[in-house]
Scaffold this motif. Structure first.
Motif, short mmCIF file in Angstrom:
data_model
loop_
_atom_site.label_atom_id
_atom_site.label_comp_id
_atom_site.label_asym_id
_atom_site.label_seq_id
_atom_site.Cartn_x
_atom_site.Cartn_y
_atom_site.Cartn_z
N THR A 122 0.82 -1.22 0.00
CA THR A 122 0.00 0.00 0.00
C THR A 122 0.85 1.27 0.00
OG1 THR A 122 -0.24 -0.23 2.42
CG2 THR A 122 -2.03 -1.06 1.04
N THR A 123 1.96 1.26 0.73
CA THR A 123 2.81 2.46 0.71
C THR A 123 3.45 2.64 -0.67
OG1 THR A 123 4.68 1.19 1.64
CG2 THR A 123 3.31 2.45 3.18
N GLN A 124 3.78 1.52 -1.32
CA GLN A 124 4.35 1.61 -2.66
C GLN A 124 3.30 2.11 -3.65
OE1 GLN A 124 7.33 1.34 -3.78
NE2 GLN A 124 7.04 1.15 -6.00
N ALA A 125 2.09 1.55 -3.58
CA ALA A 125 1.04 1.94 -4.52
C ALA A 125 0.64 3.39 -4.35
CB ALA A 125 -0.17 1.03 -4.33
N ARG A 126 0.61 3.86 -3.10
CA ARG A 126 0.16 5.23 -2.82
C ARG A 126 1.31 6.22 -2.75
NH1 ARG A 126 -4.74 7.38 -2.70
NH2 ARG A 126 -4.56 8.23 -0.59
N ARG A 127 2.55 5.72 -2.80
CA ARG A 127 3.74 6.58 -2.72
C ARG A 127 3.67 7.47 -1.48
NH1 ARG A 127 7.21 4.04 -5.12
NH2 ARG A 127 8.52 5.90 -5.24
N SER A 128 3.35 6.85 -0.36
CA SER A 128 3.20 7.57 0.90
C SER A 128 3.54 6.64 2.04
CB SER A 128 1.75 8.06 1.05
OG SER A 128 1.51 8.51 2.38
N HIS A 129 4.11 7.20 3.12
CA HIS A 129 4.40 6.37 4.30
C HIS A 129 3.46 6.73 5.46
CE1 HIS A 129 6.25 9.94 5.82
NE2 HIS A 129 6.92 9.34 6.79
N ASP A 204 -2.58 12.31 1.65
CA ASP A 204 -2.25 11.19 0.76
C ASP A 204 -1.86 9.96 1.58
OD1 ASP A 204 0.01 12.48 1.70
OD2 ASP A 204 1.20 12.03 -0.09
N ALA A 206 -1.45 6.22 2.90
CA ALA A 206 -1.21 4.97 2.19
C ALA A 206 -2.31 3.95 2.46
CB ALA A 206 0.14 4.39 2.59
N SER A 294 2.01 -3.58 -7.40
CA SER A 294 2.64 -2.26 -7.41
C SER A 294 4.12 -2.32 -7.09
CB SER A 294 1.94 -1.32 -6.42
OG SER A 294 2.17 -1.74 -5.08
N SER A 296 7.75 -2.88 -7.72
CA SER A 296 8.47 -2.89 -9.00
C SER A 296 9.83 -3.57 -8.91
CB SER A 296 8.66 -1.45 -9.51
OG SER A 296 9.30 -0.65 -8.52
#
Length: 434
Positions: A122-129, A204, A206, A294, A296
Motif C-alpha cells: 500500500t505504501t508503494q502503490a500510494r507513494r506515501s508512508h 495522501d 497509504a 505495485s 516494482s
C-alpha cells in the motif's frame, strides 16, 4: 511441577522479554483433539489453542495425512523460482473466499510478515508512508508493524519508518465514547477518523489497518458496522483498507468467515496467518491485484507458501469448510458467552464480557471499580490451570482473560471448560475480596 532444569536453560539462552505463563511453567509434549498433555503427564483442556493457531485441534488425521504425503515426496522446500502446485491451489482457494475482486495472494511465514507485506504494497502503490491505525491495536513485532501497534505494552521502539496517526473505535470499554449507543458511537468514531485525516495527515494516506477484533488488545471490538462507515470515508480519499484477519479469519468469529464481514464491507487487503496452518508456519496477504503488483523491484518470501506448509494449510482450510467449523464456533461460543454474562452479574471482578464465536474476552477489574486488575487475571489463569484448563491473557493492562479454543470444540467440552473457568473466576473473586 515445572522442569527446573529446562526452565533454567530457557532463561539462560532465550530473551528475558519472552514471557512464560504460570508460576510453574509447563512443557506441552502431546496433543489430541482439544486436549494437551505436559511433560509431567498432566492433561489439560485447551481453551487458547497456541494463541489461536491450533484452530482445528491436535492430531487431526486429514491434516496429518496431507503433511505426511508431502514429506514422503522428499520435497519440503523448493523455491518460488519454481512452480509449487500446492501453493497455487491454496492461493486460488483463498482468493475465491476473500471476495476481493481480481485478488492475488502473497504467502509469508507469519502474521507479522504478512502485515509488513501489506504495508509495503500500500505504501508503494500510494507513494506515501502515512498510515492510519487504531488505538489498542497489535499488528506484529517487526519494525513497521510495531510502529502501527497502538498498544504500549507491545511497541518496543519509538523509532519508525511509518508516519502513524491513531483513531478511536476498536476498544469500546475504556473509550471516551463508551456511554454512547451503537449508532452514536459509530458516528463519533467516524467523525474522529475524518478529523484525523484532515488535521493530522497530508491527505495522501497509504492505508488504514484495522483488526475486526483486537486480539492482543483483549478481544476488544467495536459495534458491527463501524468499519463499513470508516470505509465510506476512506473511499472519499482513495485510502485502501487493510483488515488484519490474523486472529479473526477462517470462521472463528462464528457469524462470518472473515471478521470484517460483520461490518458489511469488502476490504482492499486482508492479512492472515495463525489458524490457517493449524500449527504450521504460514501467513499471507490477499489483496487487489493492482496493489500487490505495485512492487516494482524483486521480492520473495523464501519459506512463504513452501510445499509442506501449503499442503498442510490447504488440508486445514478444507477441513474447516467441510465440517462447517464456522457454525460450530457460533454455537459453542454462544453458549460460553451467555454463561459468562451470567457470571459477570455474580462476580465483582468481571468488568466486561465480549467477543464473537470462539474468540471471547473477560475484562477483570478491581472489585467495585473499573480499574484494570492484572492480579485478578493472573489468579484466574493459575486457578484455571490448577483445574485442568488452559486460557490466555492479554489487554493493554494484562487484565483480560482470552478464550479461543480449537473450533472443533464439542458440547461436552464447552460444558467442562465452563465449569473449570467459572470455578477459577469464583476463586479469584474470593481472593480479591478478602
Amino acid at each position: 511441577m515445572a522442569d527446573e532444569t529446562l526452565l533454567e536453560r530457557h532463561r539462560a539462552v532465550l530473551p528475558a522479554w519472552m514471557a512464560l505463563y504460570y508460576d510453574e511453567p509447563i512443557e506441552i509434549v502431546r496433543g489430541s483433539g482439544r486436549h494437551v498433555t505436559d511433560a509431567d503427564g498432566r492433561t489439560y483442556l485447551d481453551f487458547f489453542a497456541g494463541i489461536l493457531t491450533n484452530a482445528v485441534g491436535y492430531d487431526i488425521a486429514e491434516i496429518s495425512d496431507a503433511i505426511r504425503r508431502q514429506v514422503d515426496t522428499g520435497i519440503l522446500h523448493t523455491s518460488t523460482l519454481y512452480l509449487i502446485r500446492e501453493q497455487v491451489r491454496l492461493a486460488e482457494r483463498i482468493a475465491e473466499l476473500s471476495g476481493i475482486p481480481d485478488a492475488k495472494v502473497f504467502f509469508t511465514t507469519s502474521g507479522t510478515e504478512a502485515n509488513e507485506a501489506a504495508l509495503l504494497f500500500t505504501t508503494q502503490a500510494r507513494r506515501s508512508h502515512q498510515v492510519l491505525a487504531l488505538r489498542n491495536s497489535y499488528h506484529g513485532r517487526a519494525f513497521a508493524t510495531m510502529a502501527i501497534t497502538g498498544n504500549r505494552g507491545w511497541s518496543a521502539s519509538s523509532l519508525s519508518p511509518i508516519n502513524v496517526s491513531y483513531v478511536h473505535g476498536g476498544y469500546r470499554y475504556r473509550s471516551p465514547f463508551r456511554e454512547l449507543d451503537d449508532a452514536a458511537y459509530i458516528r463519533a468514531c467516524t467523525e474522529d477518523l475524518r478529523d484525523v485525516i484532515e488535521t493530522a495527515t497530508a491527505g495522501d494516506v497509504a492505508c488504514m489497518i484495522v483488526e475486526p477484533v483486537q486480539g492482543v488488545g483483549g478481544f476488544a471490538m467495536p459495534p458491527d458496522g463501524l468499519f463499513g462507515a470508516f470505509k465510506a470515508v476512506l473511499d472519499e480519499y482513495g485510502i485502501p483498507l487493510i483488515s488484519d484477519e490474523v486472529q479473526t479469519g477462517w470462521g472463528r468469529t462464528g457469524e462470518h468467515f472473515w471478521g470484517i464481514q460483520a461490518h458489511g464491507v469488502v476490504p482492499d487487503v486482508m492479512t492472515f496467518a495463525k489458524g490457517l496452518g493449524n500449527g504450521l508456519s504460514i501467513g499471507g496477504v490477499v489483496a487487489r491485484g493492482d496493489l500487490i503488483d505495485s512492487v516494482s523491484a524483486n521480492s520473495i518470501s523464501t519459506f512463504g507458501g513452501n510445499p509442506l506448509s501449503a499442503a498442510g494449510a490447504r488440508a486445514t482450510l478444507e477441513y474447516v469448510l467441510d465440517h462447517d467449523l464456522q457454525a460450530n464456533a457460533a454455537k459453542q461460543g454462544g453458549q460460553l458467552l451467555a454463561a459468562l454474562h451470567e457470571a459477570a452479574e455474580r462476580h465483582a471482578i468481571v468488568g466486561d464480557v465480549r467477543g464473537k464465536g470462539l474468540m471471547l474476552g473477560i475484562e477483570l477489574v478491581e472489585p467495585g471499580t473499573t480499574r484494570p486488575s492484572p492480579r485478578a487475571a493472573t489468579a484466574v489463569l493459575e486457578a484455571a490451570k490448577a483445574a485442568g484448563l488452559l486460557v490466555g491473557k492479554g489487554g493493554l493492562h494484562g487484565n483480560v482473560i482470552r478464550l479461543a479454543p480449537p473450533m472443533t470444540l464439542t458440547d461436552g467440552e464447552t460444558e467442562e471448560g465452563l465449569r473449570m473457568l467459572l470455578t477459577a473466576i469464583e476463586h479469584a473473586d474470593g481472593e480479591l475480596n478478602r
